[in-house]
Design an enzyme around this catalytic site. Structure first.
Site, PDB file in Angstrom:
ATOM      1  N   GLU B  47      -3.586   1.252  -7.211  1.00  0.00           N
ATOM      2  CA  GLU B  47      -2.382   1.876  -7.774  1.00  0.00           C
ATOM      3  C   GLU B  47      -1.275   0.875  -8.087  1.00  0.00           C
ATOM      4  O   GLU B  47      -0.470   1.079  -8.990  1.00  0.00           O
ATOM      5  CB  GLU B  47      -1.845   2.959  -6.844  1.00  0.00           C
ATOM      6  CG  GLU B  47      -2.722   4.209  -6.787  1.00  0.00           C
ATOM      7  CD  GLU B  47      -3.816   4.118  -5.735  1.00  0.00           C
ATOM      8  OE1 GLU B  47      -4.008   3.026  -5.158  1.00  0.00           O
ATOM      9  OE2 GLU B  47      -4.488   5.143  -5.483  1.00  0.00           O
ATOM     10  N   PHE B 109      -1.955  16.207   5.462  1.00  0.00           N
ATOM     11  CA  PHE B 109      -2.863  15.148   5.034  1.00  0.00           C
ATOM     12  C   PHE B 109      -2.329  14.482   3.764  1.00  0.00           C
ATOM     13  O   PHE B 109      -1.979  15.164   2.806  1.00  0.00           O
ATOM     14  CB  PHE B 109      -4.255  15.739   4.780  1.00  0.00           C
ATOM     15  CG  PHE B 109      -5.241  14.726   4.282  1.00  0.00           C
ATOM     16  CD1 PHE B 109      -5.591  13.642   5.072  1.00  0.00           C
ATOM     17  CD2 PHE B 109      -5.800  14.846   3.023  1.00  0.00           C
ATOM     18  CE1 PHE B 109      -6.492  12.690   4.612  1.00  0.00           C
ATOM     19  CE2 PHE B 109      -6.709  13.899   2.559  1.00  0.00           C
ATOM     20  CZ  PHE B 109      -7.054  12.819   3.351  1.00  0.00           C
ATOM     21  N   GLN B 110      -2.264  13.158   3.762  1.00  0.00           N
ATOM     22  CA  GLN B 110      -1.782  12.356   2.638  1.00  0.00           C
ATOM     23  C   GLN B 110      -0.377  12.741   2.190  1.00  0.00           C
ATOM     24  O   GLN B 110      -0.061  12.713   1.003  1.00  0.00           O
ATOM     25  CB  GLN B 110      -2.769  12.424   1.471  1.00  0.00           C
ATOM     26  CG  GLN B 110      -4.107  11.798   1.865  1.00  0.00           C
ATOM     27  CD  GLN B 110      -4.993  11.495   0.696  1.00  0.00           C
ATOM     28  OE1 GLN B 110      -4.965  12.183  -0.308  1.00  0.00           O
ATOM     29  NE2 GLN B 110      -5.809  10.454   0.825  1.00  0.00           N
ATOM     30  N   LYS B 159       1.480  19.634  -5.389  1.00  0.00           N
ATOM     31  CA  LYS B 159       0.235  20.165  -5.953  1.00  0.00           C
ATOM     32  C   LYS B 159       0.392  21.607  -6.448  1.00  0.00           C
ATOM     33  O   LYS B 159      -0.097  21.964  -7.513  1.00  0.00           O
ATOM     34  CB  LYS B 159      -0.863  20.084  -4.888  1.00  0.00           C
ATOM     35  CG  LYS B 159      -2.255  20.369  -5.401  1.00  0.00           C
ATOM     36  CD  LYS B 159      -3.278  20.081  -4.292  1.00  0.00           C
ATOM     37  CE  LYS B 159      -4.577  20.824  -4.508  1.00  0.00           C
ATOM     38  NZ  LYS B 159      -5.462  20.207  -5.487  1.00  0.00           N
ATOM     39  N   MET B 473       3.234 -23.398  -4.783  1.00  0.00           N
ATOM     40  CA  MET B 473       4.688 -23.424  -4.747  1.00  0.00           C
ATOM     41  C   MET B 473       5.202 -23.522  -3.311  1.00  0.00           C
ATOM     42  O   MET B 473       6.167 -24.232  -3.034  1.00  0.00           O
ATOM     43  CB  MET B 473       5.259 -22.177  -5.444  1.00  0.00           C
ATOM     44  CG  MET B 473       6.763 -22.193  -5.576  1.00  0.00           C
ATOM     45  SD  MET B 473       7.346 -23.703  -6.393  1.00  0.00           S
ATOM     46  CE  MET B 473       7.496 -23.142  -8.084  1.00  0.00           C
TER      47      MET B 473
HETATM   48  C1  LIG Z   1       3.089 -10.755  -3.012  1.00  0.00           C
HETATM   49  C2  LIG Z   1       3.640 -12.087  -2.708  1.00  0.00           C
HETATM   50  N1  LIG Z   1       3.388 -12.678  -1.510  1.00  0.00           N
HETATM   51  C3  LIG Z   1       3.896 -13.904  -1.242  1.00  0.00           C
HETATM   52  C4  LIG Z   1       4.654 -14.571  -2.132  1.00  0.00           C
HETATM   53  C5  LIG Z   1       5.217 -15.946  -1.802  1.00  0.00           C
HETATM   54  N2  LIG Z   1       4.680 -16.969  -2.721  1.00  0.00           N
HETATM   55  C6  LIG Z   1       5.354 -17.375  -3.796  1.00  0.00           C
HETATM   56  S1  LIG Z   1       4.503 -18.507  -4.699  1.00  0.00           S
HETATM   57  C7  LIG Z   1       3.214 -18.459  -3.632  1.00  0.00           C
HETATM   58  C8  LIG Z   1       1.999 -19.304  -3.874  1.00  0.00           C
HETATM   59  C9  LIG Z   1       1.206 -18.803  -5.012  1.00  0.00           C
HETATM   60  O1  LIG Z   1      -0.025 -19.489  -5.039  1.00  0.00           O
HETATM   61  P1  LIG Z   1      -0.869 -19.538  -6.361  1.00  0.00           P
HETATM   62  O2  LIG Z   1      -1.035 -18.194  -6.928  1.00  0.00           O
HETATM   63  O3  LIG Z   1      -2.115 -20.320  -6.102  1.00  0.00           O
HETATM   64  O4  LIG Z   1       0.097 -20.304  -7.354  1.00  0.00           O
HETATM   65  P2  LIG Z   1       0.491 -21.859  -7.432  1.00  0.00           P
HETATM   66  O5  LIG Z   1       1.883 -21.959  -6.898  1.00  0.00           O
HETATM   67  O6  LIG Z   1      -0.498 -22.628  -6.645  1.00  0.00           O
HETATM   68  O7  LIG Z   1       0.441 -22.150  -8.891  1.00  0.00           O
HETATM   69  C10 LIG Z   1       3.473 -17.572  -2.589  1.00  0.00           C
HETATM   70  C11 LIG Z   1       2.558 -17.352  -1.453  1.00  0.00           C
HETATM   71  C12 LIG Z   1       4.925 -13.909  -3.354  1.00  0.00           C
HETATM   72  N3  LIG Z   1       5.716 -14.436  -4.289  1.00  0.00           N
HETATM   73  N4  LIG Z   1       4.393 -12.687  -3.621  1.00  0.00           N
END
Ligand SMILES: Cc1ncc(C[n+]2csc(CCOP(=O)(O)OP(=O)(O)O)c2C)c(N)n1
Ligand SMILES: [Mg+2]
Lengths: 162, 559
Positions: B47, B109-110, B159, B473
């Protein structure tokens, strides 16, 4: 900038959840609520919510803009200054021995209060007025020991042209 | 008619032709009607993805996106998508099923209180109390989603409301609401703004997502080109001004270009349009645009003076406001100013050429090289969606987006897992376009299951993974600010993305050496179906420039 007390009143849709939208806006954005009072108006579709907050001027401006963005807020006014009438009601329950009763009643008289309930060993005093007046009354009654206290928080209206 | 029939009728009246959703017990009546309806239903695999797909669809097409999920877990799964759309002001109508009204509050439920849960991350939301209220609520929901500052609106439909019968009456005109946004800016303020633009020696335009939402990109481009005012964009604003125009400085802020950040520090007039000056753009707010008078155009009064002092606020629709400014401004600046403006542009040109976006090459694939090559191959005409992290920043820096609605990214919330479902939505909105999700190896795994959706509906989206084998990052922050302690970011087990793609029935290609980048991209883009292109890039590559959090944006770490 200095935080100052600010009273605002709003007309809102009388629908479930509206108070929580307003209160949720304050908590979610880190604004403070000193008091909140919600009640019906003469129009069954509309309710009134009055809130006292403490914040500096830019934050107050932001709060008001945010409130105006809520779909259910129909009208928002601030209630500060002499062009408004403000009232708050307090019920103060104090233990009063029979021999203390005359002096307590004098205080009640002095602050323009009323006795709402009396017993052998207690009085419930009702006071209304501006917030400052309520605070004075509470200060004067405090030495007798306050057992219970209920305050409505202020409500108010803007005066009509004379 | 039944509630379910009324719902579909109202969707048709709102010209909704596509619905992204996932079925369940609390929406089964609606699905029953959908099977007989003209409206196309796209079955996602989660979703959250239904909401992101509707979001990508809305951005690519400039309309309201619609999705439909069941009660309870279906509804809670949609929350991240809703919060992402809210943060980026994307118009959505999210329909959730709810347990029958007589069970509400019974821990049925739900059952979840999705109206309560999403109150802070929707523009507004409704629990439909009875079937008679359904049509008017839907009408208002669509209106609210797209008017003023757009945003997601949730409609929770019990519903029994879906199955109840009533006489359908087209809803009455909307109740007048004080909320109604002003589109026409204040005339006096407009004149002041025009005068400031006319007399500025070092003007700069800063455009944001509001320009795109308002369809104001042509007016903005006209203003900038007529008066030769340089333009920078927020992440959300990319595409509001052609990325290949000489007046364009690139993105502003934490990973903004040297020229954009220094220009902001030096300009004497900053015209912010459809922006909210968030912390990723301003850095240290006290040091932001210290020499500038700020003129700020935005439809949302709460955006103005929230983060930076604004001299001239223009509350109004960005397109209308820019049109008015374009009308008011006719004479070119006088000779003396002309000279100052020329110097200003020359100074910016110098910043651009002495510190362009750049990277060092070695024997490995550089992520920037992948994006640059993609840009060249698609001539800047593709719709780009992104995941979140370094991949997103490199996409923003090196893919010089040319059109509004062509750069689709989760800016405000930074939601990993956004890119693939958003690409699916965008591809459905624009079947003729090349749609590419520039992804990270971490993010793509957050909604990888949507490959099945792409395969089922034969959507030829391409996922370009800048695979650095780490949560890049976060790793970058650990390297620069946490003494190189790589906690939970590196050496995590990873699937074979090529095999994974194939398992889903998509194409999978891999590049491991720099000279493979071009052929793999060429091949990948020519494939008729969805594909994952796995680029093994330098693991330690960092995104530069970088402004450390809380520092002035003129103080950048450079390559
Ligand atoms: C849902 C979610 N969880 C955690 C983060 C924190 N976060 C920001 S960038 C990142 C790393 C992303 O890794 P990747 O997709 O491999 O991208 P890269 O930076 O390596 O290009 C994380 C964990 C986020 N932005 N969104
Ligand atoms: Mg990565």
């Amino acid at each position: 900038m200095k935080a100052q007390k600010h009273i605002m009143t709003m007309l809102v849709d009388n629908e479930p959840g509206v108070v929580s939208r307003v209160a949720g806006l304050f908590s979610g954005k880190g604004f403070n609520i000193e008091s909140i009072c919600g009640s019906p108006t003469h129009n069954p579709e509309v309710s009134r919510i009055t809130i006292v907050t403490r914040a500096d001027a830019p934050v107050i401006e932001q709060i008001e803009k945010q409130l105006r963005k809520l779909i259910n807020v129909l009208k928002l006014r601030s209630l500060n200054g002499p062009h408004c009438v403000r009232r708050e009601l307090a019920l103060v329950c104090i233990p009063v021995k029979p021999e203390q009763r005359p002096e307590v009643l004098r205080i009640v008289d002095l602050v323009g209060g009323r006795v709402a309930d009396a017993g052998l060993n207690h009085l419930i005093v009702e006071v209304s007025g501006e917030q400052e007046e309520i605070e004075t009354a509470i200060r004067l009654l405090e030495p007798y020991g306050i057992k219970k206290l209920a305050r409505t928080g202020p409500i108010g209206l803007i005066r009509e042209p004379k | 008619m039944t509630g379910a029939q009324i719902l579909l009728r109202m969707l048709a009246e709102e010209s909704v032709d596509t619905l992204f959703g996932y079925p369940g017990g609390a929406v089964i009546d609606i699905y029953d009607e959908l099977a007989r309806s003209e409206i196309r239903h796209v079955l996602v695999r989660h979703e959250q993805a239904a909401v992101h797909a509707a979001d990508g669809y809305a951005r690519a097409r400039g309309t309201v996106g619609v999705c439909l999920v069941t009660s309870g877990p279906g509804a809670t799964n949609s929350v991240t998508g809703i919060a992402s759309a809210y943060a980026d002001s994307i118009p959505l109508v999210v329909l959730t099923g709810q347990v029958p009204t007589h069970l509400i509050g019974n821990d049925a439920f739900q059952e979840v209180d999705i109206v309560g849960i999403t109150r802070p991350c929707t523009k507004h939301n409704y629990l439909v109390p009875s079937v008679d209220q359904l049509a008017p609520i839907l009408k208002e929901a669509f209106h609210l989603a797209r008017s003023g500052r757009p945003g997601p609106v949730l409609v929770d439909i019990p519903k029994n409301v879906q199955s109840a019968r009533t006489l359908f009456r087209p809803p009455a005109p909307l109740r007048a609401r004080p909320y109604a946004a002003v589109s026409e800016p204040h005339a006096g303020q407009l004149r002041t703004a025009a005068r400031l633009i006319q007399t500025a020696r070092r003007p700069l335009i800063f455009a944001g997502g509001g320009v795109i939402r308002a369809g104001a990109a042509p007016e903005l481009t006209r203003l900038a080109r007529r008066f030769r005012i340089p333009v920078t964009c927020s992440l959300m604003g990319l595409g509001a001004f052609p990325g290949d125009d000489p007046l364009f400085l690139g993105m502003l802020g934490m990973h903004g270009t040297y020229a954009a950040n220094l220009s902001t520090g030096a300009c004497d007039l900053l015209l912010g349009v459809g922006v909210r000056f968030d912390d990723r753009v301003t850095g240290k707010t006290d040091a932001f645009a210290p020499q500038a008078t700020i003129v700020h155009i935005d439809i949302d009064p709460t955006s103005i003076r929230k983060n930076v002092p604004v001299r001239v606020p223009l509350v109004g629709d960005c397109r209308v406001s820019l049109e008015r400014l374009n009308d008011l401004l006719d004479d070119p600046p006088g000779d003396a100013l002309e000279e100052a403006r020329r110097e200003w542009l020359a100074r910016i040109e110098e910043w651009k050429t002495c510190r362009p976006l750049c990277y060092r090459t070695d024997g490995t694939i550089k992520p920037q090289q992948v994006v640059e090559t993609l840009y060249e191959l698609t001539r800047g005409e593709a719709i780009i969606t992104t995941e979140v992290g370094q991949n997103q920043m490199w996409a923003a820096q090196y893919y010089r987006v040319r059109h509004p609605g062509h750069f689709i990214t989760s800016g405000g919330l930074g939601t990993m897992g956004f890119g693939l479902p958003a690409a699916i939505g965008a591809q459905i909105a624009c079947p003729e376009k090349t749609v590419v999700d520039i992804a990270g190896d971490g993010s793509i795994q957050m909604n990888i299951q949507e490959l099945a959706t792409a395969v089922q509906y034969r959507l030829p989206v391409k996922v370009v993974i800048l695979n650095n084998g780490c949560l890049g990052m976060v790793r970058q922050w650990q390297e620069l600010f946490y003494g190189g302690r790589y906690s939970a970011t590196c050496n995590n087990a990873q699937p074979d993305f090529v095999k994974l793609a194939e398992a889903y029935g998509a194409f999978g290609l891999r590049a491991e050496r720099p000279e493979e980048v071009l052929p793999v991209l060429e091949r990948g883009l020519s494939l008729p179906g969805p594909a994952i292109l796995d680029f093994r890039v330098t693991p330690e590559e960092c995104v530069y420039p970088m402004v450390p959090a809380g520092a002035p944006i003129t103080e950048m770490l450079l390559v």
